[in-house]
Design a protein around this motif. Structure first.
Motif, mmCIF file in Angstrom:
data_model
loop_
_atom_site.group_PDB
_atom_site.id
_atom_site.type_symbol
_atom_site.label_atom_id
_atom_site.label_comp_id
_atom_site.label_asym_id
_atom_site.label_seq_id
_atom_site.Cartn_x
_atom_site.Cartn_y
_atom_site.Cartn_z
ATOM 1 N N MET A 1 0.845 -1.198 0.000
ATOM 2 C CA MET A 1 0.000 0.000 0.000
ATOM 3 C C MET A 1 0.878 1.245 0.000
ATOM 4 S SD MET A 1 -2.850 1.182 2.867
ATOM 5 C CE MET A 1 -3.925 -0.229 2.572
ATOM 6 N N LYS A 2 0.464 2.272 -0.728
ATOM 7 C CA LYS A 2 1.150 3.552 -0.687
ATOM 8 C C LYS A 2 0.534 4.395 0.425
ATOM 9 C CE LYS A 2 3.120 4.397 -5.260
ATOM 10 N NZ LYS A 2 3.206 5.359 -6.386
ATOM 11 N N ILE A 3 1.380 4.790 1.375
ATOM 12 C CA ILE A 3 0.909 5.562 2.518
ATOM 13 C C ILE A 3 1.682 6.867 2.593
ATOM 14 C CG2 ILE A 3 0.656 5.621 5.027
ATOM 15 C CD1 ILE A 3 0.345 2.624 5.020
ATOM 16 N N GLY A 4 0.943 7.955 2.731
ATOM 17 C CA GLY A 4 1.558 9.268 2.832
ATOM 18 C C GLY A 4 1.649 9.729 4.274
ATOM 19 N N ILE A 5 2.687 10.486 4.554
ATOM 20 C CA ILE A 5 2.846 11.106 5.868
ATOM 21 C C ILE A 5 3.128 12.587 5.646
ATOM 22 C CG2 ILE A 5 4.198 11.224 7.992
ATOM 23 C CD1 ILE A 5 4.872 8.273 7.626
ATOM 24 N N LEU A 6 2.226 13.410 6.127
ATOM 25 C CA LEU A 6 2.386 14.857 6.032
ATOM 26 C C LEU A 6 2.854 15.370 7.390
ATOM 27 C CD1 LEU A 6 2.159 17.625 4.796
ATOM 28 C CD2 LEU A 6 -0.324 17.528 5.049
ATOM 29 N N GLY A 7 4.115 15.750 7.460
ATOM 30 C CA GLY A 7 4.714 16.170 8.724
ATOM 31 C C GLY A 7 5.696 15.130 9.203
ATOM 32 N N LEU A 8 6.983 15.380 8.997
ATOM 33 C CA LEU A 8 8.006 14.379 9.308
ATOM 34 C C LEU A 8 8.768 14.740 10.586
ATOM 35 C CD1 LEU A 8 9.338 13.755 5.695
ATOM 36 C CD2 LEU A 8 7.819 12.284 7.045
ATOM 37 N N GLY A 9 7.993 14.921 11.658
ATOM 38 C CA GLY A 9 8.592 15.131 12.968
ATOM 39 C C GLY A 9 8.737 13.797 13.684
ATOM 40 N N LEU A 10 8.634 13.831 15.006
ATOM 41 C CA LEU A 10 8.795 12.604 15.802
ATOM 42 C C LEU A 10 7.785 11.532 15.424
ATOM 43 C CD1 LEU A 10 9.885 10.937 18.211
ATOM 44 C CD2 LEU A 10 8.188 12.129 19.621
ATOM 45 N N ILE A 11 6.484 11.856 15.500
ATOM 46 C CA ILE A 11 5.449 10.851 15.247
ATOM 47 C C ILE A 11 5.447 10.428 13.786
ATOM 48 C CG2 ILE A 11 2.973 10.357 15.308
ATOM 49 C CD1 ILE A 11 4.310 10.475 18.057
ATOM 50 N N GLY A 12 5.561 11.393 12.871
ATOM 51 C CA GLY A 12 5.618 11.050 11.457
ATOM 52 C C GLY A 12 6.800 10.164 11.134
ATOM 53 N N GLY A 13 7.941 10.477 11.738
ATOM 54 C CA GLY A 13 9.132 9.664 11.513
ATOM 55 C C GLY A 13 8.987 8.257 12.047
ATOM 56 N N CYS A 14 8.397 8.135 13.248
ATOM 57 C CA CYS A 14 8.176 6.808 13.842
ATOM 58 C C CYS A 14 7.205 5.990 12.989
ATOM 59 C CB CYS A 14 7.632 6.952 15.259
ATOM 60 S SG CYS A 14 8.814 7.637 16.448
ATOM 61 N N LEU A 15 6.135 6.633 12.534
ATOM 62 C CA LEU A 15 5.183 5.948 11.664
ATOM 63 C C LEU A 15 5.873 5.449 10.401
ATOM 64 C CD1 LEU A 15 1.968 8.164 11.828
ATOM 65 C CD2 LEU A 15 2.093 5.728 12.363
ATOM 66 N N GLY A 16 6.723 6.297 9.826
ATOM 67 C CA GLY A 16 7.421 5.912 8.609
ATOM 68 C C GLY A 16 8.273 4.671 8.789
ATOM 69 N N PHE A 17 9.035 4.626 9.869
ATOM 70 C CA PHE A 17 9.871 3.457 10.157
ATOM 71 C C PHE A 17 9.024 2.183 10.201
ATOM 72 C CE2 PHE A 17 13.174 6.237 12.401
ATOM 73 C CZ PHE A 17 14.116 6.066 11.392
ATOM 74 N N ASP A 18 7.934 2.243 10.977
ATOM 75 C CA ASP A 18 7.119 1.043 11.190
ATOM 76 C C ASP A 18 6.352 0.638 9.938
ATOM 77 O OD1 ASP A 18 8.072 1.065 13.740
ATOM 78 O OD2 ASP A 18 6.228 1.781 14.686
ATOM 79 N N LEU A 19 5.836 1.623 9.211
ATOM 80 C CA LEU A 19 5.068 1.304 8.003
ATOM 81 C C LEU A 19 5.967 0.712 6.922
ATOM 82 C CD1 LEU A 19 2.744 4.451 7.918
ATOM 83 C CD2 LEU A 19 2.091 2.108 8.514
ATOM 84 N N ARG A 20 7.165 1.237 6.786
ATOM 85 C CA ARG A 20 8.095 0.669 5.807
ATOM 86 C C ARG A 20 8.478 -0.762 6.187
ATOM 87 N NH1 ARG A 20 13.228 3.120 4.201
ATOM 88 N NH2 ARG A 20 12.850 2.073 2.215
ATOM 89 N N SER A 21 8.602 -1.013 7.489
ATOM 90 C CA SER A 21 8.952 -2.372 7.921
ATOM 91 C C SER A 21 7.835 -3.360 7.623
ATOM 92 C CB SER A 21 9.268 -2.394 9.421
ATOM 93 O OG SER A 21 8.084 -2.230 10.200
ATOM 94 N N GLN A 22 6.600 -2.839 7.440
ATOM 95 C CA GLN A 22 5.452 -3.682 7.089
ATOM 96 C C GLN A 22 5.368 -3.902 5.573
ATOM 97 O OE1 GLN A 22 3.413 -4.996 9.385
ATOM 98 N NE2 GLN A 22 4.256 -3.910 11.147
ATOM 99 N N GLY A 23 6.270 -3.262 4.831
ATOM 100 C CA GLY A 23 6.286 -3.426 3.378
ATOM 101 C C GLY A 23 5.549 -2.355 2.609
ATOM 102 N N HIS A 24 5.036 -1.337 3.301
ATOM 103 C CA HIS A 24 4.342 -0.244 2.622
ATOM 104 C C HIS A 24 5.353 0.701 1.972
ATOM 105 C CE1 HIS A 24 0.554 -1.438 4.401
ATOM 106 N NE2 HIS A 24 1.094 -1.402 5.608
ATOM 107 N N HIS A 25 4.926 1.340 0.895
ATOM 108 C CA HIS A 25 5.729 2.371 0.246
ATOM 109 C C HIS A 25 5.314 3.703 0.865
ATOM 110 C CE1 HIS A 25 8.195 4.005 -3.042
ATOM 111 N NE2 HIS A 25 7.319 5.011 -3.071
#
Length: 279
Positions: A1-25
């Motif tokens: 799944m393609k998932i967007g994150i608007l705002g790459l602070g602490l929470i956005g960055g943490c979400l990005g790490f975990d979502l990428r580890s799940q195989g999301h783009h």
């Protein structure tokens, strides 16, 4: 799944790490080019840009900006998204956000991960921040069930414990256990700074250890976040502060009256009740 994150602070960055580890783009958007570069270099996102149009292909977008920017950013973002795209946010206040966004974007699911750190920014992001932490979703009557289901699946993959409630219920609840502690903790620090004897003030600073650290931590956190909590959840926070003041006055009267048995009983009852909040 393609998932967007608007705002790459602490929470956005943490979400990005975990979502990428799940195989999301993961597609990230920030207001600073340096943050975009850091997010890519750290491995928090696959692509990053200053341009909201990067998120046009995202199926789900997480809004991770400061509270005051969520609504205006969403209104700008939706000009780039197809109607089927799902938007969710991570703001610690829900009612004003849900009331503003739901009428303009049907596939909006209010959200709030109850996790964080005192450090801010993409540099403080880490993996697995949300594991075993509450993650509140606040869909309303008009929220499509399929949008809620998809957000639930993503949140569950983060290892979070999902809760559902109405936006107003959320705001009243977090005013007690999240927003009130920030103001109380800040007032504790301010009270300590009011010591007028420099020698005593220096001793207090040298003696400060785990007890002071635990009770003052959230009051010394991100100032912008503290102000936004108070501004956007003002009435619920004021109600909590008024009640806190009544309880503080009660403790003062007990100590003034040297009623040690009553003080011991109240502390004992509080100790027992604490388990209901921190099991």
């Amino acid at each position: 799944m393609k998932i967007g994150i608007l705002g790459l602070g602490l929470i956005g960055g943490c979400l990005g790490f975990d979502l990428r580890s799940q195989g999301h783009h993961v597609l990230g958007v920030s207001c600073r080019q340096s943050t975009c570069e850091k997010a890519i270099n750290l491995g928090s996102v696959d692509q990053a840009s200053l341009d909201l149009s990067l998120l046009a292909s995202a199926e789900v977008v997480f809004i991770c900006t400061p509270i005051g920017l969520i609504v205006p950013q969403v209104k700008e973002l939706i000009t780039h998204l197809p109607k089927a795209a799902i938007i969710t946010d991570v703001g610690s206040v829900k009612m004003p956000i849900v009331e503003a966004i739901s009428p303009v974007w049907e596939n909006f699911v209010g959200g709030h991960p109850m996790a964080g750190k005192t450090d801010a920014g993409i540099e403080a992001a880490q993996r697995n921040l949300f594991v075993n932490r509450p993650y509140v979703l606040t869909p309303v009557a008009t929220t499509p069930s399929n949008a809620v289901t998809i957000v639930e699946e993503i949140v569950r993959s983060l290892g979070s414990i999902i809760y559902h409630c109405q936006p107003e219920q959320h705001d009243r609840a977090v005013s007690w256990i999240s927003h009130l502690p920030v103001i109380v903790s800040a007032s504790l620090i301010a009270a300590c700074l009011s010591e007028t004897d420099p020698e005593i003030a220096a001793l207090a600073q040298n003696f400060a250890s785990s007890g002071f650290r635990d009770t003052s931590r959230v009051g010394g956190g991100n100032p912008e976040l503290g102000v936004m909590m108070a501004q956007y959840n003002r009435q619920a926070l004021l109600n909590s502060l008024y009640q806190y003041r009544e309880n503080l006055d009660e403790f003062i009267h007990i100590i003034e009256g040297k009623n040690w048995e009553l003080l011991a009983e109240k502390i004992k009852l509080n100790h027992q009740a604490l388990h209901n909040f921190l099991e």
